[in-house]
Design a protein around this motif. Structure first.
Motif, PDB file in Angstrom:
ATOM      1  N   TYR A 185       0.830  -1.207   0.000  1.00 52.07           N
ATOM      2  CA  TYR A 185       0.000   0.000   0.000  1.00 52.07           C
ATOM      3  C   TYR A 185       0.863   1.255   0.000  1.00 52.07           C
ATOM      4  O   TYR A 185       0.587   2.218  -0.713  1.00 52.07           O
ATOM      5  N   TRP A 186       1.929   1.252   0.799  1.00 48.75           N
ATOM      6  CA  TRP A 186       2.801   2.419   0.921  1.00 48.75           C
ATOM      7  C   TRP A 186       3.515   2.707  -0.398  1.00 48.75           C
ATOM      8  O   TRP A 186       3.644   3.869  -0.799  1.00 48.75           O
ATOM      9  N   VAL A 187       3.972   1.656  -1.098  1.00 45.81           N
ATOM     10  CA  VAL A 187       4.660   1.846  -2.378  1.00 45.81           C
ATOM     11  C   VAL A 187       3.697   2.397  -3.418  1.00 45.81           C
ATOM     12  O   VAL A 187       4.074   3.240  -4.238  1.00 45.81           O
ATOM     13  N   ALA A 188       2.431   1.951  -3.377  1.00 46.04           N
ATOM     14  CA  ALA A 188       1.457   2.474  -4.331  1.00 46.04           C
ATOM     15  C   ALA A 188       1.063   3.912  -3.999  1.00 46.04           C
ATOM     16  O   ALA A 188       0.723   4.685  -4.884  1.00 46.04           O
ATOM     17  N   GLY A 227      -2.883  -4.373  -1.440  1.00 50.70           N
ATOM     18  CA  GLY A 227      -2.166  -4.178  -0.183  1.00 50.70           C
ATOM     19  C   GLY A 227      -3.105  -4.174   1.010  1.00 50.70           C
ATOM     20  O   GLY A 227      -2.815  -4.774   2.053  1.00 50.70           O
ATOM     21  N   ILE A 228      -4.254  -3.500   0.864  1.00 47.73           N
ATOM     22  CA  ILE A 228      -5.236  -3.487   1.953  1.00 47.73           C
ATOM     23  C   ILE A 228      -5.784  -4.893   2.191  1.00 47.73           C
ATOM     24  O   ILE A 228      -5.972  -5.313   3.332  1.00 47.73           O
ATOM     25  N   SER A 229      -6.001  -5.635   1.107  1.00 49.38           N
ATOM     26  CA  SER A 229      -6.514  -7.005   1.238  1.00 49.38           C
ATOM     27  C   SER A 229      -5.518  -7.905   1.955  1.00 49.38           C
ATOM     28  O   SER A 229      -5.911  -8.734   2.793  1.00 49.38           O
ATOM     29  N   MET A 230      -4.242  -7.764   1.645  1.00 53.87           N
ATOM     30  CA  MET A 230      -3.222  -8.560   2.338  1.00 53.87           C
ATOM     31  C   MET A 230      -3.202  -8.237   3.827  1.00 53.87           C
ATOM     32  O   MET A 230      -3.099  -9.149   4.662  1.00 53.87           O
ATOM     33  N   ALA A 231      -3.289  -6.981   4.161  1.00 52.36           N
ATOM     34  CA  ALA A 231      -3.281  -6.590   5.572  1.00 52.36           C
ATOM     35  C   ALA A 231      -4.519  -7.118   6.286  1.00 52.36           C
ATOM     36  O   ALA A 231      -4.429  -7.588   7.429  1.00 52.36           O
TER      37      ALA A 231
END
Length: 112
Positions: free
Chosen positions: A66-69, A90-94
């Protein structure tokens, strides 16, 4: 000079198994419906340390994705569909890491 594949295999003779001394049939190994092996443990064990390690790893990986995006957006670039998809992933992984940590169905418990 060559490999084993190019050379013909020697046929080795195997001794035949000895005949049974008696003509009676051997007893069946197990009766139908009776389990012969103990219950197998699942591939993904639900121990507390396994859940903490994998859950926190997924939260960290999701946060990084998420941060890289999000970094180009902070510089003023307009987000494209790929950037938004990366943020959603990224949100889904978290979230998956949070689910593993929280264990909502209560499958993992301490026996004792």
């Amino acid at each position: 000079m060559g490999s084993f594949v190019s050379q013909p295999l020697d046929s080795a003779k195997v001794a035949a198994p000895p005949e049974a001394a008696s003509s009676a049939k051997p007893a069946p190994i197990s009766a139908p419906g009776v389990a012969t092996s103990p219950a197998q443990s699942p591939l993904f064990n639900n121990c507390w340390s396994c859940r903490v390690l994998s859950g926190s790893g997924l939260i960290g990986a999701g946060g990084y994705v998420y941060w890289v995006a999000r970094k180009p957006m902070k510089l003023g670039y307009a987000p494209g569909p790929g950037t938004i998809a990366q943020m959603v992933f990224g949100i889904s992984m978290a979230c998956w890491g949070v689910v593993i940590l929280s264990d909502p169905k209560g499958k993992a418990f301490r026996a004792g």
